[in-house]
Design a protein around this motif. Structure first.
Motif, PDB file in Angstrom:
ATOM      1  N   ALA A 152       4.326   5.747   9.071  1.00 39.76           N
ATOM      2  CA  ALA A 152       4.616   5.479   7.664  1.00 39.76           C
ATOM      3  C   ALA A 152       5.049   4.035   7.440  1.00 39.76           C
ATOM      4  O   ALA A 152       4.724   3.429   6.412  1.00 39.76           O
ATOM      5  N   LYS A 153       5.777   3.456   8.402  1.00 42.66           N
ATOM      6  CA  LYS A 153       6.217   2.066   8.272  1.00 42.66           C
ATOM      7  C   LYS A 153       5.049   1.089   8.320  1.00 42.66           C
ATOM      8  O   LYS A 153       5.190  -0.079   7.946  1.00 42.66           O
ATOM      9  N   LYS A 154       3.908   1.546   8.796  1.00 35.82           N
ATOM     10  CA  LYS A 154       2.692   0.734   8.790  1.00 35.82           C
ATOM     11  C   LYS A 154       1.819   1.065   7.581  1.00 35.82           C
ATOM     12  O   LYS A 154       1.239   0.179   6.950  1.00 35.82           O
ATOM     13  N   LEU A 155       1.730   2.368   7.267  1.00 37.90           N
ATOM     14  CA  LEU A 155       0.861   2.812   6.179  1.00 37.90           C
ATOM     15  C   LEU A 155       1.338   2.329   4.818  1.00 37.90           C
ATOM     16  O   LEU A 155       0.542   1.802   4.020  1.00 37.90           O
ATOM     17  N   LEU A 156       2.603   2.516   4.508  1.00 40.13           N
ATOM     18  CA  LEU A 156       3.078   2.228   3.155  1.00 40.13           C
ATOM     19  C   LEU A 156       2.956   0.747   2.779  1.00 40.13           C
ATOM     20  O   LEU A 156       2.457   0.426   1.686  1.00 40.13           O
ATOM     21  N   PRO A 157       3.353  -0.197   3.637  1.00 36.80           N
ATOM     22  CA  PRO A 157       3.113  -1.614   3.299  1.00 36.80           C
ATOM     23  C   PRO A 157       1.617  -1.938   3.201  1.00 36.80           C
ATOM     24  O   PRO A 157       1.213  -2.766   2.387  1.00 36.80           O
ATOM     25  N   TRP A 158       0.818  -1.292   4.045  1.00 33.64           N
ATOM     26  CA  TRP A 158      -0.644  -1.503   3.988  1.00 33.64           C
ATOM     27  C   TRP A 158      -1.184  -1.064   2.633  1.00 33.64           C
ATOM     28  O   TRP A 158      -2.021  -1.749   2.031  1.00 33.64           O
ATOM     29  N   GLN A 159      -0.710   0.065   2.123  1.00 33.77           N
ATOM     30  CA  GLN A 159      -1.147   0.526   0.801  1.00 33.77           C
ATOM     31  C   GLN A 159      -0.729  -0.442  -0.298  1.00 33.77           C
ATOM     32  O   GLN A 159      -1.477  -0.651  -1.264  1.00 33.77           O
ATOM     33  N   LEU A 160       0.448  -1.039  -0.169  1.00 33.76           N
ATOM     34  CA  LEU A 160       0.898  -2.009  -1.164  1.00 33.76           C
ATOM     35  C   LEU A 160       0.019  -3.252  -1.171  1.00 33.76           C
ATOM     36  O   LEU A 160      -0.241  -3.845  -2.217  1.00 33.76           O
ATOM     37  N   GLY A 161      -0.449  -3.646   0.011  1.00 35.86           N
ATOM     38  CA  GLY A 161      -1.257  -4.857   0.114  1.00 35.86           C
ATOM     39  C   GLY A 161      -2.701  -4.677  -0.296  1.00 35.86           C
ATOM     40  O   GLY A 161      -3.324  -5.608  -0.817  1.00 35.86           O
ATOM     41  N   PHE A 162      -3.246  -3.454  -0.106  1.00 33.34           N
ATOM     42  CA  PHE A 162      -4.683  -3.247  -0.317  1.00 33.34           C
ATOM     43  C   PHE A 162      -4.911  -2.026  -1.203  1.00 33.34           C
ATOM     44  O   PHE A 162      -4.626  -0.890  -0.810  1.00 33.34           O
ATOM     45  N   LYS A 163      -5.451  -2.271  -2.382  1.00 29.12           N
ATOM     46  CA  LYS A 163      -5.523  -1.243  -3.425  1.00 29.12           C
ATOM     47  C   LYS A 163      -6.431  -0.073  -3.062  1.00 29.12           C
ATOM     48  O   LYS A 163      -6.254   1.025  -3.604  1.00 29.12           O
ATOM     49  N   ASP A 164      -7.393  -0.263  -2.152  1.00 28.95           N
ATOM     50  CA  ASP A 164      -8.286   0.845  -1.812  1.00 28.95           C
ATOM     51  C   ASP A 164      -7.540   2.030  -1.220  1.00 28.95           C
ATOM     52  O   ASP A 164      -7.991   3.166  -1.327  1.00 28.95           O
ATOM     53  N   GLY A 165      -6.402   1.788  -0.587  1.00 31.84           N
ATOM     54  CA  GLY A 165      -5.650   2.857   0.035  1.00 31.84           C
ATOM     55  C   GLY A 165      -4.547   3.435  -0.823  1.00 31.84           C
ATOM     56  O   GLY A 165      -3.802   4.307  -0.356  1.00 31.84           O
ATOM     57  N   ARG A 166      -4.450   2.994  -2.057  1.00 31.27           N
ATOM     58  CA  ARG A 166      -3.349   3.461  -2.905  1.00 31.27           C
ATOM     59  C   ARG A 166      -3.581   4.898  -3.369  1.00 31.27           C
ATOM     60  O   ARG A 166      -4.696   5.295  -3.684  1.00 31.27           O
ATOM     61  N   MET A 167      -2.521   5.652  -3.444  1.00 36.10           N
ATOM     62  CA  MET A 167      -2.607   7.082  -3.693  1.00 36.10           C
ATOM     63  C   MET A 167      -3.235   7.407  -5.043  1.00 36.10           C
ATOM     64  O   MET A 167      -4.066   8.323  -5.160  1.00 36.10           O
ATOM     65  N   ASP A 168      -2.865   6.675  -6.098  1.00 38.47           N
ATOM     66  CA  ASP A 168      -3.399   6.998  -7.421  1.00 38.47           C
ATOM     67  C   ASP A 168      -4.910   6.809  -7.474  1.00 38.47           C
ATOM     68  O   ASP A 168      -5.632   7.642  -8.034  1.00 38.47           O
ATOM     69  N   ALA A 169      -5.405   5.733  -6.848  1.00 41.43           N
ATOM     70  CA  ALA A 169      -6.850   5.473  -6.849  1.00 41.43           C
ATOM     71  C   ALA A 169      -7.594   6.514  -6.020  1.00 41.43           C
ATOM     72  O   ALA A 169      -8.669   6.991  -6.405  1.00 41.43           O
ATOM     73  N   LEU A 170      -7.022   6.881  -4.878  1.00 40.33           N
ATOM     74  CA  LEU A 170      -7.640   7.897  -4.029  1.00 40.33           C
ATOM     75  C   LEU A 170      -7.712   9.250  -4.733  1.00 40.33           C
ATOM     76  O   LEU A 170      -8.748   9.934  -4.711  1.00 40.33           O
ATOM     77  N   LEU A 171      -6.625   9.646  -5.367  1.00 37.05           N
ATOM     78  CA  LEU A 171      -6.598  10.932  -6.064  1.00 37.05           C
ATOM     79  C   LEU A 171      -7.593  10.965  -7.215  1.00 37.05           C
ATOM     80  O   LEU A 171      -8.249  11.986  -7.459  1.00 37.05           O
ATOM     81  N   LYS A 172      -7.726   9.858  -7.920  1.00 42.39           N
ATOM     82  CA  LYS A 172      -8.673   9.790  -9.026  1.00 42.39           C
ATOM     83  C   LYS A 172     -10.099   9.960  -8.534  1.00 42.39           C
ATOM     84  O   LYS A 172     -10.890  10.714  -9.119  1.00 42.39           O
ATOM     85  N   ASP A 173     -10.451   9.290  -7.449  1.00 46.41           N
ATOM     86  CA  ASP A 173     -11.807   9.395  -6.914  1.00 46.41           C
ATOM     87  C   ASP A 173     -12.056  10.759  -6.272  1.00 46.41           C
ATOM     88  O   ASP A 173     -13.180  11.261  -6.294  1.00 46.41           O
ATOM     89  N   MET A 174     -11.019  11.358  -5.708  1.00 49.76           N
ATOM     90  CA  MET A 174     -11.174  12.665  -5.074  1.00 49.76           C
ATOM     91  C   MET A 174     -11.558  13.725  -6.092  1.00 49.76           C
ATOM     92  O   MET A 174     -12.406  14.582  -5.838  1.00 49.76           O
TER      93      MET A 174
END
Length: 488
Positions: A432-454
């Motif tokens: 999680a300490k790697k994933l969460l900052p990665w999501q902040l830096g790169f929008k493709d991995g952000r939860m809201d965008a992923l859920l919308k496309d899913m």
């Protein structure tokens, strides 16, 4: 110092004192990969004549996909032997920049990196759930950022047929099925990110969505309530038609997966089928693919599952076919180790290891088996890589931590900083300490965008969310309810 990097590079040395100052502006030199320019733009950085020098320099001494990244007082230098090496180096550097911009400082460092495995695949299951083209493209971009290089697309199964083909009724009943032109678009799109598409066409078992339209070629039940083909001339011609159409939209060279697992043997009484057995069927499909290759001027290689009891393959084909043993349960560690030893070794068939997770039982996700397979696979020269499977459901955002972790293991499963398996709380915190900052830096991995496309969650062909919750995604799912739903 670079604890945030994922996948973890093979070798890192860094200075605790000396640091490079970042202003957010970069001067790019050499063979700059397109993902680096796009990544800098996403991070709000500028490129031009004035700025920190970043040079990409070709060096013939580096193996495919390998690279060296040097941060020094004179700027940043990246060496690689090919474009893919630069591409993966750029993803590492973009993470470093993303996490250094706030302080404006980046430590002097040298990173030497290469993948542990040639094939680093992720499998999506269009045969039991739904994926839009937009969702698949986002998955491709996430894979590329984490240095994966193959998307295994399980095109159909008992419940759903996930692609519409020419002059066949298959998939017409599934509103979410990709068209052949959309699949071609996905292949081209993935190629721009150095990701190969590996289509899977079920050629023996798990074929309920086919026999719904062609009941005359239903042989009988397979494992877990699935459906197996009647092995007949009509069946072989239909499989060849499906395979030919899929190969027709693929590039000149690639892999075609024909499944062939968890099926029971139901031969027709036709004279041409007399004496055929599962091993000979592998040979028949190998010859079929050769005919398609010759006709279409392609070079597709056959891949099949190893199945539960091992896979009988004609001796003459063992060097031509890729075999994929699989197991998703860390409780089966001893079996996995035994399978790796059985299939791995010099002179044996090429192997693609089936890791990943099974949706209905691993609700929190799973990554231990992927790490185990990836580690064991490094011992044997004939193991091509690891396939992180994601069976039965499309809820990747809900298990993103496990997917993120598994992708990193495909590149480097043996980094010393990785906690030992078994302690899920410690390990989840570590990832999680790697994933969460990665999501902040790169929008493709952000939860809201992923859920919308899913979109809506679909499991085993049935909606789990939304206005259609409890309803079948297609009539084939209702027709082919498996043992997951009890006696049917």
């Amino acid at each position: 110092m670079f604890d945030y990097l994922w996948p973890i590079p093979q070798k890192i040395s860094a200075s605790k004192e000396a640091k490079l100052f970042l202003s957010g502006s970069f001067s790019l030199k050499g063979k700059v990969p397109r993902n680096f320019k796009a990544g800098l733009k996403e991070l709000g950085c500028k490129t031009g004549v004035k700025g920190l020098r970043v040079e990409f320099k070709i060096s013939s001494s580096y193996k495919p996909e390998a690279y060296k990244l040097i941060v020094s007082a004179s700027g940043i230098l990246i060496r690689a032997g090919e474009e893919k090496g630069f591409f993966y180096a750029a993803e590492t550097l973009l993470q470093m920049i993303a996490y250094s911009l706030a302080s404006g400082k980046m430590p002097f460092a040298e990173i030497e990196d290469r993948p542990a495995h040639k094939i680093r695949a992720f499998m999506v299951d269009l045969g039991r759930t739904t994926y839009s083209l937009k969702y698949l493209k986002r998955i491709v971009r996430i894979m590329a950022r984490l240095k994966m290089n193959a998307l295994h697309v399980h095109l159909f199964d008992d419940q759903l047929f996930g692609i519409k083909l020419k002059n066949l009724p298959l998939g017409t009943e599934n509103p979410a099925a990709l068209t052949l032109s959309e699949f071609k678009e996905l292949i081209a799109y993935a190629g721009r990110y150095y990701i190969e598409i590996i289509p899977e066409i079920e050629a023996w078992g798990h074929v309920g969505s086919i026999v719904y339209h062609y009941p005359e070629i239903k042989g009988g039940p397979g494992m877990y309530g699935s459906t197996s083909f009647l092995i007949s001339e009509q069946t072989l011609k239909l499989v060849e038609n499906i395979t030919s159409q899929i190969v027709g939209v693929m590039p000149k060279k690639g892999i075609v997966h024909l499944g062939m697992d968890e099926a029971n043997w139901y031969p027709s009484k036709e004279k041409s089928i007399e004496g055929m057995d599962p091993a000979k069927l592998v040979g028949v499909y190998s010859e079929m693919l050769e005919r398609i290759n010759k006709k279409q001027k392609k070079n597709m290689r056959l891949c099949i599952w190893a199945d539960h009891g091992g896979r009988p393959v004609p001796e003459k084909l063992k060097k031509k076919i890729i075999i994929s043993p699989w197991n998703y349960w860390i409780r089966n560690k001893a079996k996995i180790e035994k399978a790796a030893k059985f299939y791995g070794g010099k002179g044996k068939a090429d192997i693609l290891l089936g890791a990943g997770m099974a949706s209905e039982a691993q609700q929190r996700g799973a990554y231990d088996t992927t790490k185990l397979w990836a580690t064991l696979g490094m011992k044997y020269p004939n193991i091509l890589g690891v396939d992180v499977t994601y069976w039965g459901v499309n809820d990747i955002p809900l298990k993103l931590l496990s997917v993120f972790a598994s992708f990193g293991f495909c590149w480097n499963p043996v980094a010393k900083s990785i906690p030992p398996a078994g302690d899920y709380e410690t390990f989840d915190q570590y990832i999680a300490k790697k994933l969460l900052p990665w999501q902040l830096g790169f929008k493709d991995g952000r939860m809201d965008a992923l859920l919308k496309d899913m979109g809506e969650i679909v499991w085993q062909g049935f909606y789990l969310t939304g206005k259609n919750c409890g309803k079948a995604a297609a009539i084939t799912a209702e027709y082919n309810k498996t043992g997951y739903f009890g006696e049917v």
